[in-house]
Design an enzyme around this catalytic site. Sequence first.
Site, PDB file in Angstrom:
ATOM      1  N   GLU A  92      -9.995  -7.759   5.301  1.00  0.00           N
ATOM      2  CA  GLU A  92      -9.946  -7.139   4.064  1.00  0.00           C
ATOM      3  C   GLU A  92     -10.425  -7.676   3.079  1.00  0.00           C
ATOM      4  OE1 GLU A  92      -7.544  -5.328   1.744  1.00  0.00           O
ATOM      5  OE2 GLU A  92      -8.760  -6.089   0.550  1.00  0.00           O
TER       6      GLU A  92
ATOM      7  N   ALA B  71      -4.792  -6.126   4.040  1.00  0.00           N
ATOM      8  CA  ALA B  71      -4.258  -6.732   3.008  1.00  0.00           C
ATOM      9  C   ALA B  71      -3.082  -5.727   2.487  1.00  0.00           C
ATOM     10  CB  ALA B  71      -4.635  -7.356   2.104  1.00  0.00           C
ATOM     11  N   PRO B  72      -1.908  -6.131   2.527  1.00  0.00           N
ATOM     12  CA  PRO B  72      -1.687  -7.186   2.294  1.00  0.00           C
ATOM     13  C   PRO B  72      -0.390  -7.814   4.160  1.00  0.00           C
ATOM     14  CG  PRO B  72       0.194  -5.891   0.933  1.00  0.00           C
ATOM     15  CD  PRO B  72      -0.839  -5.322   0.673  1.00  0.00           C
ATOM     16  N   GLY B  73      -0.410  -6.650   4.240  1.00  0.00           N
ATOM     17  CA  GLY B  73      -0.187  -6.786   5.932  1.00  0.00           C
ATOM     18  C   GLY B  73       0.769  -6.093   6.481  1.00  0.00           C
ATOM     19  N   GLY B  74       1.582  -4.940   5.892  1.00  0.00           N
ATOM     20  CA  GLY B  74       2.359  -4.451   6.168  1.00  0.00           C
ATOM     21  C   GLY B  74       2.147  -3.946   7.690  1.00  0.00           C
ATOM     22  N   LYS B  75       1.156  -3.096   7.900  1.00  0.00           N
ATOM     23  CA  LYS B  75       0.566  -2.950   9.375  1.00  0.00           C
ATOM     24  C   LYS B  75       0.823  -3.572  10.185  1.00  0.00           C
ATOM     25  CE  LYS B  75       0.311   1.556   6.766  1.00  0.00           C
ATOM     26  NZ  LYS B  75       0.019   1.327   5.725  1.00  0.00           N
TER      27      LYS B  75
ATOM     28  N   CYS C  52      -1.596   6.650   0.998  1.00  0.00           N
ATOM     29  CA  CYS C  52      -0.629   6.707   0.304  1.00  0.00           C
ATOM     30  C   CYS C  52      -0.538   8.086  -0.828  1.00  0.00           C
ATOM     31  CB  CYS C  52       0.269   5.516   0.334  1.00  0.00           C
ATOM     32  SG  CYS C  52      -0.391   3.922  -1.290  1.00  0.00           S
TER      33      CYS C  52
END
Length: 443
Positions: free
Chosen positions: A135, A113-117, A233
Amino acid sequence: MISFPDEFIAELKGIFGDDITEYLNRADDEPFKGISVNRLKTDPERLIPLLPFEVRKSPFYKDGYYYSDDIQSIGRHPLHHAGAFYVQEPSASSAVSLLDIHKGDTVLDLCAAPGGKSSQIASCLGGTGLIWSNEVVKNRAQILLSNYERMGISKGVVSSCYPEVLCDRLEGFFDKVLADAPCSGEGMFRKNPDAIAEWSREHVRSCAERQLSILDSACKAVKEGGVLVYSTCTFSYEENEGVIKEFLRRHQDFEGCELTEHTGRQTELSCAVRITPIEGGEGHFAAKLRRKGECTRSVKPALRSKPDNRVSDVRKMLSEIFIKLPDGELSIINDKVFIIPELMPDIKNAGVIRAGIYAGELKKGRFEPAHALFMASHPSELRQVLDMKADDERVKAFLQGHELECSLPSGYTAAAVEGIITGFGKCSGGRLKNKYPKGLRLI
Ligand code: SAM
């Protein structure tokens, strides 16, 4: 002016070396912003001319672009509602480039989550193979599901499960596993300076422990010869190189994959790369590992739904809406209809909250289609589509939930913007009754 704790700066010196002054000089610059194009819905050649802002290619992902600083509320744009792109910090897209997805792959995104990748992975799979996005935090899993539906992911599973439980159940199943682990977030400090107050040596240490335990689970789900990508990150050595070195010490059946081409900073590990504002991203670290051995997948039996004589009726009702139905197996669970991906394994107690497409619901023998079904479809597969230009006033009205004038014959009708489906309604008597979900409407 952003100010960093002295201890943090001392650690950064070890990572940036002579570039530390340049990093600190850039601390107050505007953060980089980006989008990733969703090939399940469109492609860059079609999308970019339609965007009302300039974009510039990002070096970190084949379909990643920077957009300019001053664009506000990009999430309100109709093409965003339609799932044509995902707003994603440019360096965050780099981990999926290392995964090197091929059509037909089975891929686990363990911290999704949130789901970019996940959205990038699904875009690269192009409706083939299987993506499983997990998640652990329940309410974040719902946000992930909502992004899944917006992006039109059909060959996918969303679950909310502890990594150790899920990866035991799915042992050796995946060609590729991504562990985009929770971290101390040092790469997000320019975007969110308030987070600096949470930084401490102790926090970094506890993140590293959690990351190792996530990787200890993640590796079980990788098949022999399969790939495991770890990303964060944050800049921290302890959470990045430190975690990978300890992981490789513990798991001698894994090895680092040498990265011959990459667009970030070299690290002391030839299998890992770091991206900082100096390379054009807010901050990401990614390492690529491989499980030794021949490429084999531990085959799990595919999920087969119980025979249900209502399936053929539903198929008939669906064929009134569709020229070609999305492929997969129709399954009815408590009157709810799903289209299950072919590769969905028959696994119990894995916290699955969605498998495949939620197609709709049977109510008093009638089939009511769901928003997610239309979002996962292409105009050419549907019998009836109301297609509008992005700047057509009717698009805004549709996204606000209003009825539209519509001269099409009576029946369920997809609403599309620039040929990309963004929802549906029901036509009758010259009007389109709006079915855009209330929680998604523009206000
Ligand atoms: N991959 C996501 C994306 O691209 O949108 C971002 C993932 S974020 C860096 C890390 C995720 O891990 C968060 O959603 C967080 O809730 C989840 N998480 C937190 N604790 C966890 C744990 N112990 N095990 C697995 N995931 C965890």
